[in-house]
Design a protein around this motif. Structure first.
Motif, short mmCIF file in Angstrom:
data_model
loop_
_atom_site.label_atom_id
_atom_site.label_comp_id
_atom_site.label_asym_id
_atom_site.label_seq_id
_atom_site.Cartn_x
_atom_site.Cartn_y
_atom_site.Cartn_z
N LYS A 179 0.79 -1.23 0.00
CA LYS A 179 0.11 -0.14 0.03
C LYS A 179 0.76 1.26 0.16
N VAL A 180 1.91 1.20 0.60
CA VAL A 180 2.85 2.32 1.04
C VAL A 180 3.64 2.70 -0.45
N GLY A 185 4.38 7.11 -4.54
CA GLY A 185 4.10 7.44 -6.06
C GLY A 185 3.11 8.73 -6.22
N LYS A 186 2.13 8.81 -5.59
CA LYS A 186 1.27 9.70 -5.39
C LYS A 186 2.02 11.14 -5.04
N ILE A 187 2.69 10.90 -3.98
CA ILE A 187 3.14 11.99 -3.12
C ILE A 187 4.31 12.74 -3.79
N ARG A 188 5.28 11.80 -4.69
CA ARG A 188 6.31 12.28 -5.70
C ARG A 188 5.53 13.23 -6.70
N GLU A 189 4.32 12.71 -7.38
CA GLU A 189 3.86 13.43 -8.34
C GLU A 189 3.04 14.73 -8.02
N GLN A 190 2.60 14.63 -6.72
CA GLN A 190 1.92 15.99 -6.34
C GLN A 190 2.94 16.89 -5.84
N ARG A 235 -0.43 8.60 3.63
CA ARG A 235 0.71 7.75 3.62
C ARG A 235 0.79 7.55 5.25
N ALA A 236 0.59 8.81 5.94
CA ALA A 236 0.70 8.74 7.46
C ALA A 236 -0.07 7.68 8.18
N LYS A 237 -1.40 7.84 7.47
CA LYS A 237 -2.21 6.86 8.07
C LYS A 237 -1.98 5.38 7.80
N LEU A 238 -1.34 5.02 6.66
CA LEU A 238 -0.66 3.74 6.72
C LEU A 238 0.27 3.35 7.65
N GLU A 239 1.08 4.33 7.82
CA GLU A 239 2.27 4.11 8.54
C GLU A 239 1.56 3.97 10.08
N ALA A 240 0.79 4.68 10.54
CA ALA A 240 0.07 4.58 11.83
C ALA A 240 -0.72 3.46 12.10
N ASN A 241 -1.23 2.92 10.89
CA ASN A 241 -2.00 1.62 11.09
C ASN A 241 -0.90 0.37 11.23
N ALA A 242 0.31 0.55 10.55
CA ALA A 242 1.33 -0.50 10.48
C ALA A 242 2.26 -0.59 11.68
N PHE A 243 2.73 0.61 12.05
CA PHE A 243 3.82 0.80 12.66
C PHE A 243 3.73 0.39 14.40
N PRO A 244 2.53 0.77 14.86
CA PRO A 244 2.27 0.71 16.25
C PRO A 244 1.76 -1.24 16.39
N LEU A 245 1.27 -1.74 15.20
CA LEU A 245 1.29 -3.12 15.19
C LEU A 245 2.29 -3.93 15.35
N MET A 246 3.18 -3.43 14.37
CA MET A 246 4.72 -4.13 14.09
C MET A 246 5.20 -3.97 15.47
N GLY A 247 5.08 -2.91 16.17
CA GLY A 247 5.87 -2.44 17.54
C GLY A 247 5.28 -3.40 18.68
N MET A 291 12.97 -1.82 12.26
CA MET A 291 13.55 -1.04 11.21
C MET A 291 12.88 -1.30 9.84
N LEU A 292 12.50 -2.57 9.71
CA LEU A 292 12.23 -3.00 8.19
C LEU A 292 11.04 -2.11 7.89
N GLY A 293 10.14 -1.81 8.66
CA GLY A 293 9.02 -0.73 8.36
C GLY A 293 9.36 0.35 7.76
N TRP A 294 10.59 1.22 8.37
CA TRP A 294 11.18 2.43 7.93
C TRP A 294 12.01 2.25 6.65
N GLN A 295 12.55 0.96 6.46
CA GLN A 295 13.41 0.65 5.44
C GLN A 295 12.46 0.38 4.38
N ILE A 296 11.32 -0.24 4.51
CA ILE A 296 10.25 -0.23 3.41
C ILE A 296 9.85 1.11 2.88
N ASN A 297 9.68 1.90 3.79
CA ASN A 297 9.24 3.31 3.54
C ASN A 297 10.36 3.89 2.59
N ILE A 298 11.50 3.75 3.09
CA ILE A 298 12.54 4.56 2.30
C ILE A 298 12.76 4.00 0.97
N PHE A 299 12.79 2.52 1.00
CA PHE A 299 12.84 1.64 -0.45
C PHE A 299 11.62 2.19 -1.33
#
Length: 606
Positions: A179-180, A185-190, A235-247, A291-299
């Motif tokens: 999803k991210v 992709g949309k963020i870069r275009e916007q 995008r922040a909502k996706l992170e907010a849903n995923a990162f706490p669950l990962m933690g 850290m993999l969550g942040w690395q996925i973001n960067i990737f």
């Protein structure tokens, strides 16, 4: 995968640095793996046996390990940044150089803001992955695998039970990654669109203020800004849903280890030292996954940004010097011939349209494209023969093809049909830079750089002496104005020539063209922004400049073309009249009607 492999090619020149960084990372990982093992020895071989000498020795060993890791981390951080900066430097250099080579037709459609966004934000996203994300991914994987090996060698049952939440954690990461990616992709275009809106507003701020359209522009920017905000919040909502669950799942791994480990210690199936080491080791399982969550973001940022950069780099440069270097343009004298020239702004090349078609289909498509091109053509079957040293005036209504015809001389565009010859040689056979240096142009839209007046005049000939610069300025009737400025020729002018009037900018541009001393001179409405008195003085100065030099004068004022040897009248891309001033005045047509209108306007002004 193709994008990733292409990015790795930019890392290859820094191969030794990559090896050094990975070596330091693996050493740091090994230290992290040894530290809990030493802690285990502290409890099991030191404290349990009341051997304080052993405890001291092991504590010093831990200190040494951490000191070594800290020193290595400094070198690792520097080399990581150096690798990323090397990639950024190369990408920006290649992109900028490629932008310099791209033809006019690319810039007819390209948005400046989008290009700026790709040159800055998109390349920065690539650097973050290459210099940080990719390396940390390797370190995380090494830590995860190494930790599993050490833990399983100590107590495999507790290790496997503690890892029970990991499969669910991996599923969450996989869903987040899916999803991210599109979100970035949309963020870069916007961001590209937002930059475009900002760039256009700042560049055109005088027009905005002149038409009191600040509210309209603020509304336009607010709309873009809101779209950018909403895209980022998605995008922040996706992170907010995923990162706490990962933690949470990572923390659950730690809790399971404590509970199960305590049970095994209580039942004498695991030593206290191993239990303490497991608490340390568990973070070696949790942090790489978190850290993999942040690395996925960067990737994903890099994966969406890199194609936008490569799109520019992959744009075909279809106007360049011949493969063999081309004919030296230094010998150009200035005779020009337009031989059955037709020109249309391409929608799509024949090659792109027909490459996947059969021969019959390709022939039909080619014929259809020819007919469409004929309908779109701005210049139709022009036949002109101009002698060296001749002064040619080109007249016509707006959109008649005047500027397009002259643009073919310098190969800003290539003809669709026919050929443009200079001294009997097709312009496509000349070395491109030399060809353009042989044609001095004063464009209709004058552009000056944020630099001194001297630098602007000498832009095409930076080695020119002060005397040569001043002579060019005198012929352009701008020298007297310059010397009366606070710093003379060293006076800095603002962006796009801000601080000078339209006429002054036009005369600086004229001096710039005169200084080039080209065999062919093109004056595209070169005196449109000056008063008639200044125009007359400029033409007097140009008399000497035009001697022996082929000159094209595109103008609407007939006073600008009185000294022309021949006048060409264009209408809808076709030559409808040509001859001397007297000959055309005797004919009924565009020229005489224009002359009558201007004479009436002059009479009414008196």
């Amino acid at each position: 995968m193709a994008t990733l492999l292409r990015l790795l090619k930019y890392v290859r020149p820094s191969g030794m640095l990559v090896v050094a960084t990975l070596t330091l990372m693996l050493l740091a990982t090994l230290i992290d793996l040894l530290a809990p093992w030493v802690l285990r020895k502290v409890f099991d071989d030191g404290i349990s046996k009341s051997d304080m000498g052993m405890v001291l020795m092991l504590a010093l060993a831990l200190f040494g390990l951490q000191l070594g890791k800290s020193l290595g981390s400094f070198a690792q951080g520097y080399t990581q940044e150096l690798i990323g900066q090397n990639v950024v430097f190369t990408l920006r250099k290649q992109m900028y150089e490629h932008l310099q080579r791209l033809p006019f037709k690319y810039y007819d459609k390209a948005q400046t803001g989008q290009l700026m966004s790709r040159m800055t934000g998109d390349i920065e996203a690539v650097k973050n992955f290459v210099g940080f994300g990719g390396m940390m991914l390797v370190a995380g994987m090494a830590t995860f695998v190494g930790t599993l090996i050490f833990m399983c060698s100590m107590q495999w049952q507790v290790t496997l039970l503690a890892l029970s939440p990991i499969p669910l954690l991996l599923i969450v990461m996989w869903m987040f990654s899916r999803k991210v990616g599109p979100a970035w992709g949309k963020i870069r275009e916007q961001m590209g669109r937002l930059t475009t809106t900002l760039q256009e507003n700042i560049s055109g701020i005088r027009v905005v203020k002149a038409f009191a359209s600040e509210s309209k522009e603020k509304s336009k920017f607010a709309g873009r800004n809101e779209q950018n905000f909403e895209t980022n919040m998605h995008r922040a909502k996706l992170e907010a849903n995923a990162f706490p669950l990962m933690g949470f799942l990572g923390g659950l791994t730690f809790l399971i280890m404590i509970w199960v480990g305590a049970v095994y210690v209580a039942n004498d199936k695991m030593s206290l030292g191993t239990f303490m080491a497991f608490q340390w080791y568990t973070w070696g399982i949790i942090w790489p996954l978190n850290m993999l969550g942040w690395q996925i973001n960067i990737f994903q940022q890099a994966l969406k940004a890199a194609p936008r950069v490569f799109e520019v780099l992959d744009t075909k440069v279809d106007i360049e010097s011949p493969a063999d270097g081309g004919i030296d343009a230094a010998t150009i004298r200035g005779s020009v011939k337009f031989q059955n020239v037709t020109f249309a702004f391409d929608k799509k090349s024949n090659e792109e349209q027909t490459k996947d078609l059969s021969k019959k289909e390709a022939a039909a498509a080619s014929e259809q494209d020819r007919m469409e091109q004929e309908n779109r053509a701005v210049i139709h079957d022009i036949q002109l023969d101009i002698k060296q040293g001749e002064v040619i005036a080109v007249l016509g209504a707006t959109g008649s093809g005047k500027s397009s015809l002259i643009a073919l001389l310098s190969r800003f565009y290539d003809v669709s049909e026919g050929s443009v010859l200079i001294d009997g040689i097709d312009v496509r056979d000349y070395e491109l830079d030399g060809l353009r240096r042989s044609i001095g142009i004063v464009p209709q839209e004058t552009f000056l750089f944020s630099a001194s007046i001297r630098d602007n005049i000498a832009f095409g000939r930076p080695e020119a002496t002060q005397e040569q610069i001043e002579n060019a300025a005198k012929k352009a009737q701008i020298h007297a104005f310059i010397v009366n400025m606070p710093y003379g020729y060293d006076t800095l002018i603002g962006e796009r020539g801000v601080g000078l009037s339209g006429g002054q900018r036009q005369r600086v541009a004229l001096a710039r063209a005169i200084l080039m001393d080209p065999p062919i001179l093109v004056l595209d409405e070169a005196t449109a922004s000056v008063d008639t008195a200044t125009e007359s003085a400029i033409h007097e100065g140009l008399l000497e400049v035009m001697k022996g030099r082929t000159t094209f004068i595109i103008a609407q004022r007939l006073s600008s073309i009185r000294r022309a040897d021949r006048i060409i009248v264009l209408d809808s891309g076709k030559v409808v009249q040509q001859g001397t001033h007297r000959e055309l005045n005797e004919q009924d047509g565009f020229f005489r009607r224009l002359l009558e209108r201007q004479e009436m306007a002059a009479a009414s002004s008196h």
